[in-house]
Design an enzyme around this catalytic site. Structure first.
Site, PDB file in Angstrom:
ATOM      1  N   THR A  62      -8.629  -6.068 -15.018  1.00 40.65           N
ATOM      2  CA  THR A  62      -8.265  -5.472 -13.740  1.00 40.65           C
ATOM      3  C   THR A  62      -6.768  -5.591 -13.518  1.00 40.65           C
ATOM      4  O   THR A  62      -6.015  -6.024 -14.399  1.00 40.65           O
ATOM      5  CB  THR A  62      -9.118  -6.061 -12.593  1.00 40.65           C
ATOM      6  OG1 THR A  62      -8.843  -5.305 -11.407  1.00 40.65           O
ATOM      7  CG2 THR A  62      -8.846  -7.525 -12.318  1.00 40.65           C
ATOM      8  N   LYS A  66      -4.286  -3.362 -16.815  1.00 43.43           N
ATOM      9  CA  LYS A  66      -5.062  -2.258 -17.415  1.00 43.43           C
ATOM     10  C   LYS A  66      -4.270  -1.484 -18.476  1.00 43.43           C
ATOM     11  O   LYS A  66      -4.855  -0.888 -19.364  1.00 43.43           O
ATOM     12  CB  LYS A  66      -5.538  -1.294 -16.322  1.00 43.43           C
ATOM     13  CG  LYS A  66      -6.590  -1.892 -15.417  1.00 43.43           C
ATOM     14  CD  LYS A  66      -7.053  -0.855 -14.420  1.00 43.43           C
ATOM     15  CE  LYS A  66      -7.964  -1.448 -13.383  1.00 43.43           C
ATOM     16  NZ  LYS A  66      -8.467  -0.432 -12.436  1.00 43.43           N
ATOM     17  N   ASP A 102     -14.024   3.829 -14.802  1.00 34.65           N
ATOM     18  CA  ASP A 102     -13.850   4.298 -13.415  1.00 34.65           C
ATOM     19  C   ASP A 102     -14.588   5.605 -13.134  1.00 34.65           C
ATOM     20  O   ASP A 102     -15.382   5.691 -12.198  1.00 34.65           O
ATOM     21  CB  ASP A 102     -12.357   4.576 -13.135  1.00 34.65           C
ATOM     22  CG  ASP A 102     -11.620   3.333 -12.635  1.00 34.65           C
ATOM     23  OD1 ASP A 102     -12.285   2.398 -12.178  1.00 34.65           O
ATOM     24  OD2 ASP A 102     -10.379   3.333 -12.720  1.00 34.65           O
ATOM     25  N   ALA A 133      -7.416   5.430 -10.029  1.00 34.74           N
ATOM     26  CA  ALA A 133      -8.839   5.683  -9.788  1.00 34.74           C
ATOM     27  C   ALA A 133      -9.093   7.187  -9.640  1.00 34.74           C
ATOM     28  O   ALA A 133     -10.059   7.727 -10.194  1.00 34.74           O
ATOM     29  CB  ALA A 133      -9.306   4.936  -8.553  1.00 34.74           C
ATOM     30  N   GLY A 244     -18.018   2.670  -0.913  1.00 41.68           N
ATOM     31  CA  GLY A 244     -17.258   2.373  -2.128  1.00 41.68           C
ATOM     32  C   GLY A 244     -17.883   1.325  -3.040  1.00 41.68           C
ATOM     33  O   GLY A 244     -17.657   1.338  -4.246  1.00 41.68           O
TER      34      GLY A 244
HETATM   35  P1  NAP Z   1      -3.101   3.213  -7.288  1.00 37.88           P
HETATM   36  O1  NAP Z   1      -3.082   3.706  -8.675  1.00 37.88           O
HETATM   37  O2  NAP Z   1      -2.075   2.235  -6.844  1.00 37.88           O
HETATM   38  O3  NAP Z   1      -3.012   4.519  -6.310  1.00 37.88           O
HETATM   39  C1  NAP Z   1      -2.855   4.357  -4.929  1.00 37.88           C
HETATM   40  C2  NAP Z   1      -3.038   5.690  -4.211  1.00 37.88           C
HETATM   41  O4  NAP Z   1      -2.922   5.440  -2.795  1.00 37.88           O
HETATM   42  C3  NAP Z   1      -1.979   6.743  -4.547  1.00 37.88           C
HETATM   43  O5  NAP Z   1      -2.537   8.027  -4.400  1.00 37.88           O
HETATM   44  C4  NAP Z   1      -0.935   6.506  -3.447  1.00 37.88           C
HETATM   45  O6  NAP Z   1      -0.134   7.620  -3.156  1.00 37.88           O
HETATM   46  C5  NAP Z   1      -1.847   6.238  -2.265  1.00 37.88           C
HETATM   47  N1  NAP Z   1      -1.148   5.502  -1.204  1.00 37.88           N
HETATM   48  C6  NAP Z   1      -0.844   4.180  -1.201  1.00 37.88           C
HETATM   49  N2  NAP Z   1      -0.189   3.866  -0.065  1.00 37.88           N
HETATM   50  C7  NAP Z   1      -0.102   5.031   0.644  1.00 37.88           C
HETATM   51  C8  NAP Z   1       0.471   5.366   1.913  1.00 37.88           C
HETATM   52  N3  NAP Z   1       1.063   4.444   2.680  1.00 37.88           N
HETATM   53  N4  NAP Z   1       0.374   6.644   2.346  1.00 37.88           N
HETATM   54  C9  NAP Z   1      -0.238   7.589   1.569  1.00 37.88           C
HETATM   55  N5  NAP Z   1      -0.780   7.329   0.367  1.00 37.88           N
HETATM   56  C10 NAP Z   1      -0.712   6.065  -0.086  1.00 37.88           C
HETATM   57  O7  NAP Z   1      -4.500   2.551  -6.933  1.00 37.88           O
HETATM   58  P2  NAP Z   1      -5.952   2.835  -7.576  1.00 37.88           P
HETATM   59  O8  NAP Z   1      -6.151   1.923  -8.710  1.00 37.88           O
HETATM   60  O9  NAP Z   1      -6.107   4.292  -7.763  1.00 37.88           O
HETATM   61  O10 NAP Z   1      -6.904   2.297  -6.395  1.00 37.88           O
HETATM   62  C11 NAP Z   1      -6.927   2.943  -5.124  1.00 37.88           C
HETATM   63  C12 NAP Z   1      -7.945   2.260  -4.215  1.00 37.88           C
HETATM   64  O11 NAP Z   1      -9.241   2.394  -4.782  1.00 37.88           O
HETATM   65  C13 NAP Z   1      -7.727   0.742  -4.047  1.00 37.88           C
HETATM   66  O12 NAP Z   1      -8.012   0.429  -2.702  1.00 37.88           O
HETATM   67  C14 NAP Z   1      -8.769   0.113  -4.955  1.00 37.88           C
HETATM   68  O13 NAP Z   1      -9.211  -1.143  -4.476  1.00 37.88           O
HETATM   69  C15 NAP Z   1      -9.904   1.129  -4.857  1.00 37.88           C
HETATM   70  N6  NAP Z   1     -10.775   1.158  -6.059  1.00 37.88           N
HETATM   71  C16 NAP Z   1     -12.114   0.986  -5.873  1.00 37.88           C
HETATM   72  C17 NAP Z   1     -12.963   1.014  -6.963  1.00 37.88           C
HETATM   73  C18 NAP Z   1     -14.435   0.821  -6.766  1.00 37.88           C
HETATM   74  O14 NAP Z   1     -15.124   0.480  -7.734  1.00 37.88           O
HETATM   75  N7  NAP Z   1     -14.977   1.079  -5.589  1.00 37.88           N
HETATM   76  C19 NAP Z   1     -12.439   1.226  -8.255  1.00 37.88           C
HETATM   77  C20 NAP Z   1     -11.050   1.406  -8.411  1.00 37.88           C
HETATM   78  C21 NAP Z   1     -10.228   1.376  -7.281  1.00 37.88           C
HETATM   79  P3  NAP Z   1       1.256   7.864  -3.972  1.00 37.88           P
HETATM   80  O15 NAP Z   1       0.826   8.442  -5.290  1.00 37.88           O
HETATM   81  O16 NAP Z   1       1.993   8.810  -3.139  1.00 37.88           O
HETATM   82  O17 NAP Z   1       1.912   6.518  -4.121  1.00 37.88           O
END
Ligand code: NAP
Length: 280
Positions: A62, A66, A102, A133, A244
């Site tokens: 994690t 990754k 994912d 994700a 989620g």
């Molecule tokens: P990531 O790669 O860091 O991507 C974050 C995303 O959120 C990007 O689209 C980013 O936009 C956006 N974002 C962050 N802050 C923002 C703000 N202030 N205003 C607008 N957009 C914002 O993260 P990730 O790995 O994809 O994970 C995203 C979420 O999914 C996390 O909360 C994680 O815990 C959850 N998740 C859940 C599972 C599950 O099994 N349920 C699996 C994986 C992830 P920009 O591109 O503009 O920065």
């Protein structure tokens, strides 16, 4: 006796040990799932070599490792290669093979909750967010054959980059979040994948739901809190929702299948996991 585990930082509050120990139980297999926290101060290479010596059958990876794990792998499956991110490693006779669960995990959770959605592939889907994700979910949905998957993100270039993954089968329009809010009523499924809505980030929803159609399914992959504000609002407006934590479970099911060849049903674990998350 299966030896499984997780690397990442911080991971002390991870739900994975509970999930995988329950999966071992359901599959009637002996085994353990241990946490191997690697802090930013640790020497990553040294820690990975120590892990190799433990001869685990498999482990999850994690945040923030990754991508960093990739040079230590002997091979990767096609999805992980496309994602350039690995969250599951299997030990095949001493060779480490990386996977990314994912997208398939998400699609399994969706299909389990809303099988009717998969009856017609001409559904319109909107993904909010373009992080790691979102990339996995978009790729899995295009591979499944959904014809229209639009993406809205704060940073447009990241959405454009993801859209390249589906260029052969899938039509994709890129929106700002504000533009997306004006078109929400056109979608059968909206998938919230940004970190907005998480307990530790910003609880206010990423998007205005004024134009949400009650026929739409609203899904949020954020699972802490269990029912995010956007899901509460969508439900109040009559929409069906997908929590989620179900993605977390189906991803784990797929990882477990990669490690053991067995695929226990996780449907009844959805409620058990909720109880664990609520501290009941
Ligand atoms: P990531 O790669 O860091 O991507 C974050 C995303 O959120 C990007 O689209 C980013 O936009 C956006 N974002 C962050 N802050 C923002 C703000 N202030 N205003 C607008 N957009 C914002 O993260 P990730 O790995 O994809 O994970 C995203 C979420 O999914 C996390 O909360 C994680 O815990 C959850 N998740 C859940 C599972 C599950 O099994 N349920 C699996 C994986 C992830 P920009 O591109 O503009 O920065």
């Amino acid at each position: 006796m299966y030896k499984l585990g997780l690397i990442g930082y911080p991971i002390q509050h991870s739900l994975s040990p509970w999930i995988h120990e329950r999966l071992l139980q359901k599959a009637e297999l002996q085994g353990e799932y241990c946490l191997f926290e690697i802090t930013p101060e640790d020497d990553f290479k040294e820690k990975v070599l120590e892990l190799k010596e433990k001869q685990l059958d498999g482990f999850n990876v994690t945040v923030p490792y990754k991508e960093k794990i990739i040079p230590y792998l002997n091979d990767m499956d096609d999805i992980a290669k496309e994602m350039q991110a690995v969250n599951t490693v299997v030990n095949e006779n001493g060779r480490w093979v990386g996977y990314n669960t994912d997208g398939i995990g998400y699609v399994r959770s969706l299909e389990n909750a809303y099988p009717d959605l998969f009856e017609h592939l001409n559904r319109k889907i909107m993904i909010l967010g373009a992080g790691g994700a979102a990339r996995g979910i978009y790729y899995a949905l295009t591979k499944f054959g959904f014809a229209q998957i639009d993406i809205a993100n704060r940073t447009q270039e990241k959405a454009e980059d993801i859209a390249k993954l589906g260029k052969d089968n899938t039509k994709t329009k890129i929106f700002t979040i504000e533009e997306a809010s004006r078109h929400l009523d056109e979608y059968d499924l909206i998938i919230q994948t940004t970190s907005i809505g998480m307990k530790s980030v910003d609880l206010k929803p990423i998007i205005q739901l004024n134009r949400l159609n009650p026929e739409t399914i609203m899904s949020d992959i954020v699972y802490q809190p269990i029912k995010t504000q956007i899901l509460q609002d969508a439900q109040r407006l009559g929409a069906r929702i997908l929590l989620g934590h179900t993605m977390l479970l189906y991803q784990a099911q797929y990882a477990f299948e990669i490690w053991t060849g067995m695929c226990p049903d996780v449907k009844e674990m959805e409620h058990e996991l909720l109880a664990v998350m609520e501290g009941r």
